[in-house]
Design a protein around this motif. Structure first.
Motif, PDB file in Angstrom:
ATOM      1  N   GLU A  43       0.827  -1.207   0.000  1.00 21.69           N
ATOM      2  CA  GLU A  43       0.000   0.000   0.000  1.00 21.69           C
ATOM      3  C   GLU A  43       0.865   1.262   0.000  1.00 21.69           C
ATOM      4  O   GLU A  43       0.565   2.237  -0.688  1.00 21.69           O
ATOM      5  CB  GLU A  43      -0.922  -0.002   1.211  1.00 21.69           C
ATOM      6  CG  GLU A  43      -1.918   1.126   1.205  1.00 21.69           C
ATOM      7  CD  GLU A  43      -2.907   1.026   2.360  1.00 21.69           C
ATOM      8  OE1 GLU A  43      -3.307   2.084   2.860  1.00 21.69           O
ATOM      9  OE2 GLU A  43      -3.264  -0.100   2.758  1.00 21.69           O
ATOM     10  N   ALA A  44       1.967   1.250   0.735  1.00 20.52           N
ATOM     11  CA  ALA A  44       2.848   2.412   0.804  1.00 20.52           C
ATOM     12  C   ALA A  44       3.495   2.722  -0.547  1.00 20.52           C
ATOM     13  O   ALA A  44       3.854   3.868  -0.813  1.00 20.52           O
ATOM     14  CB  ALA A  44       3.929   2.187   1.858  1.00 20.52           C
ATOM     15  N   PRO A  94      20.403   5.701   6.099  1.00 24.93           N
ATOM     16  CA  PRO A  94      20.038   4.766   5.038  1.00 24.93           C
ATOM     17  C   PRO A  94      18.569   4.347   5.151  1.00 24.93           C
ATOM     18  O   PRO A  94      18.021   4.250   6.251  1.00 24.93           O
ATOM     19  CB  PRO A  94      20.947   3.559   5.279  1.00 24.93           C
ATOM     20  CG  PRO A  94      22.043   4.057   6.156  1.00 24.93           C
ATOM     21  CD  PRO A  94      21.475   5.191   6.951  1.00 24.93           C
ATOM     22  N   LEU A  95      17.942   4.123   4.001  1.00 25.50           N
ATOM     23  CA  LEU A  95      16.548   3.673   3.956  1.00 25.50           C
ATOM     24  C   LEU A  95      16.472   2.257   3.401  1.00 25.50           C
ATOM     25  O   LEU A  95      17.103   1.953   2.382  1.00 25.50           O
ATOM     26  CB  LEU A  95      15.723   4.578   3.033  1.00 25.50           C
ATOM     27  CG  LEU A  95      15.432   5.990   3.482  1.00 25.50           C
ATOM     28  CD1 LEU A  95      14.744   6.764   2.361  1.00 25.50           C
ATOM     29  CD2 LEU A  95      14.555   5.972   4.717  1.00 25.50           C
ATOM     30  N   PRO A  96      15.657   1.399   4.024  1.00 21.57           N
ATOM     31  CA  PRO A  96      15.461   0.057   3.477  1.00 21.57           C
ATOM     32  C   PRO A  96      14.415   0.092   2.359  1.00 21.57           C
ATOM     33  O   PRO A  96      13.515   0.936   2.372  1.00 21.57           O
ATOM     34  CB  PRO A  96      14.930  -0.734   4.676  1.00 21.57           C
ATOM     35  CG  PRO A  96      14.172   0.292   5.460  1.00 21.57           C
ATOM     36  CD  PRO A  96      14.958   1.571   5.297  1.00 21.57           C
ATOM     37  N   PRO A  97      14.507  -0.812   1.406  1.00 20.84           N
ATOM     38  CA  PRO A  97      13.500  -0.840   0.341  1.00 20.84           C
ATOM     39  C   PRO A  97      12.171  -1.391   0.845  1.00 20.84           C
ATOM     40  O   PRO A  97      12.134  -2.317   1.656  1.00 20.84           O
ATOM     41  CB  PRO A  97      14.111  -1.762  -0.708  1.00 20.84           C
ATOM     42  CG  PRO A  97      15.027  -2.652   0.065  1.00 20.84           C
ATOM     43  CD  PRO A  97      15.535  -1.826   1.217  1.00 20.84           C
ATOM     44  N   LEU A  98      11.085  -0.795   0.353  1.00 24.95           N
ATOM     45  CA  LEU A  98       9.751  -1.318   0.641  1.00 24.95           C
ATOM     46  C   LEU A  98       9.429  -2.487  -0.272  1.00 24.95           C
ATOM     47  O   LEU A  98       8.743  -3.425   0.115  1.00 24.95           O
ATOM     48  CB  LEU A  98       8.693  -0.224   0.436  1.00 24.95           C
ATOM     49  CG  LEU A  98       8.858   1.055   1.255  1.00 24.95           C
ATOM     50  CD1 LEU A  98       7.780   2.065   0.858  1.00 24.95           C
ATOM     51  CD2 LEU A  98       8.828   0.755   2.733  1.00 24.95           C
ATOM     52  N   MET A  99       9.937  -2.414  -1.526  1.00 24.59           N
ATOM     53  CA  MET A  99       9.609  -3.440  -2.500  1.00 24.59           C
ATOM     54  C   MET A  99      10.697  -3.532  -3.560  1.00 24.59           C
ATOM     55  O   MET A  99      11.291  -2.528  -3.938  1.00 24.59           O
ATOM     56  CB  MET A  99       8.274  -3.117  -3.183  1.00 24.59           C
ATOM     57  CG  MET A  99       7.812  -4.176  -4.168  1.00 24.59           C
ATOM     58  SD  MET A  99       6.250  -3.733  -4.998  1.00 24.59           S
ATOM     59  CE  MET A  99       5.136  -3.678  -3.615  1.00 24.59           C
ATOM     60  N   LEU A 100      10.924  -4.749  -4.024  1.00 21.48           N
ATOM     61  CA  LEU A 100      11.794  -5.030  -5.161  1.00 21.48           C
ATOM     62  C   LEU A 100      10.911  -5.563  -6.286  1.00 21.48           C
ATOM     63  O   LEU A 100      10.094  -6.462  -6.063  1.00 21.48           O
ATOM     64  CB  LEU A 100      12.832  -6.088  -4.793  1.00 21.48           C
ATOM     65  CG  LEU A 100      13.622  -6.712  -5.941  1.00 21.48           C
ATOM     66  CD1 LEU A 100      14.623  -5.711  -6.509  1.00 21.48           C
ATOM     67  CD2 LEU A 100      14.333  -7.963  -5.483  1.00 21.48           C
ATOM     68  N   ILE A 101      11.057  -5.011  -7.480  1.00 16.22           N
ATOM     69  CA  ILE A 101      10.331  -5.499  -8.652  1.00 16.22           C
ATOM     70  C   ILE A 101      11.368  -5.947  -9.669  1.00 16.22           C
ATOM     71  O   ILE A 101      12.356  -5.247  -9.912  1.00 16.22           O
ATOM     72  CB  ILE A 101       9.423  -4.414  -9.260  1.00 16.22           C
ATOM     73  CG1 ILE A 101       8.364  -3.998  -8.245  1.00 16.22           C
ATOM     74  CG2 ILE A 101       8.771  -4.909 -10.549  1.00 16.22           C
ATOM     75  CD1 ILE A 101       7.456  -2.894  -8.721  1.00 16.22           C
ATOM     76  N   GLU A 102      11.142  -7.111 -10.275  1.00 16.88           N
ATOM     77  CA  GLU A 102      12.057  -7.632 -11.278  1.00 16.88           C
ATOM     78  C   GLU A 102      11.306  -8.007 -12.547  1.00 16.88           C
ATOM     79  O   GLU A 102      10.250  -8.636 -12.491  1.00 16.88           O
ATOM     80  CB  GLU A 102      12.793  -8.853 -10.750  1.00 16.88           C
ATOM     81  CG  GLU A 102      13.804  -9.403 -11.723  1.00 16.88           C
ATOM     82  CD  GLU A 102      14.622 -10.548 -11.165  1.00 16.88           C
ATOM     83  OE1 GLU A 102      15.498 -11.034 -11.883  1.00 16.88           O
ATOM     84  OE2 GLU A 102      14.387 -10.959 -10.020  1.00 16.88           O
ATOM     85  N   ASN A 103      11.854  -7.597 -13.686  1.00 17.73           N
ATOM     86  CA  ASN A 103      11.339  -8.023 -14.983  1.00 17.73           C
ATOM     87  C   ASN A 103      11.911  -9.423 -15.206  1.00 17.73           C
ATOM     88  O   ASN A 103      13.128  -9.595 -15.317  1.00 17.73           O
ATOM     89  CB  ASN A 103      11.797  -7.054 -16.078  1.00 17.73           C
ATOM     90  CG  ASN A 103      11.305  -7.446 -17.448  1.00 17.73           C
ATOM     91  OD1 ASN A 103      11.225  -8.621 -17.804  1.00 17.73           O
ATOM     92  ND2 ASN A 103      11.001  -6.445 -18.252  1.00 17.73           N
TER      93      ASN A 103
END
Length: 132
Positions: A43-44, A94-103
């Motif tokens: 959602e974020a 540092p900021l952590p990732p909310l999401m990783l998207i991969e093609n």
């Protein structure tokens, strides 16, 4: 993220046949509060995943964002994405990732962080932008 991290993956296929996989909290970041769930991370991210994957099958994430995001932004290399996928901007925490998207066809990756920060692979290195 403690006990709420399940390693959830989800995938999508666009009408033109491009396949993508996404993973909320790809690093299993322990600094997220206990009430943060994969659903709240998704959602974020808002519309950013759609901006990244909605386009011609030959487009990169960068090209899709440039085409789909009409409010102005600039790509840069001042921020660093370290080996742990943390977003590091000089003099900021540092900021952590909310999401990783991969093609899944090209292996291209995109990361979404809080505050509308986005990183995509571009010729083997990370470039970043902010989508307000």
């Amino acid at each position: 993220m403690g006990d709420t991290h399940t390693g959830l993956y989800f995938s999508a296929t666009t009408p033109n046949g491009m396949a993508f996989q996404a993973q909320p909290d790809p690093t299993g970041y322990d600094g997220f509060k206990d009430d943060v769930t994969e659903g709240s991370l998704i959602e974020a991210c808002g519309l950013i995943p759609t901006l990244m994957i909605d386009g011609d099958g030959a487009n990169t994430f960068r090209q899709n964002i440039d085409m789909n995001y009409k409010f102005g932004h600039e790509w840069g290399t001042t921020a660093i994405i370290n080996g742990d996928l943390m977003y590091q901007y000089p003099e900021d925490e540092p900021l952590p990732p909310l999401m990783l998207i991969e093609n899944l066809q090209t292996g291209e990756q995109g990361l979404i962080y809080s505050h509308g920060l986005v990183a995509v692979t571009d010729g083997g290195s990370w470039i970043t932008t902010k989508l307000d």
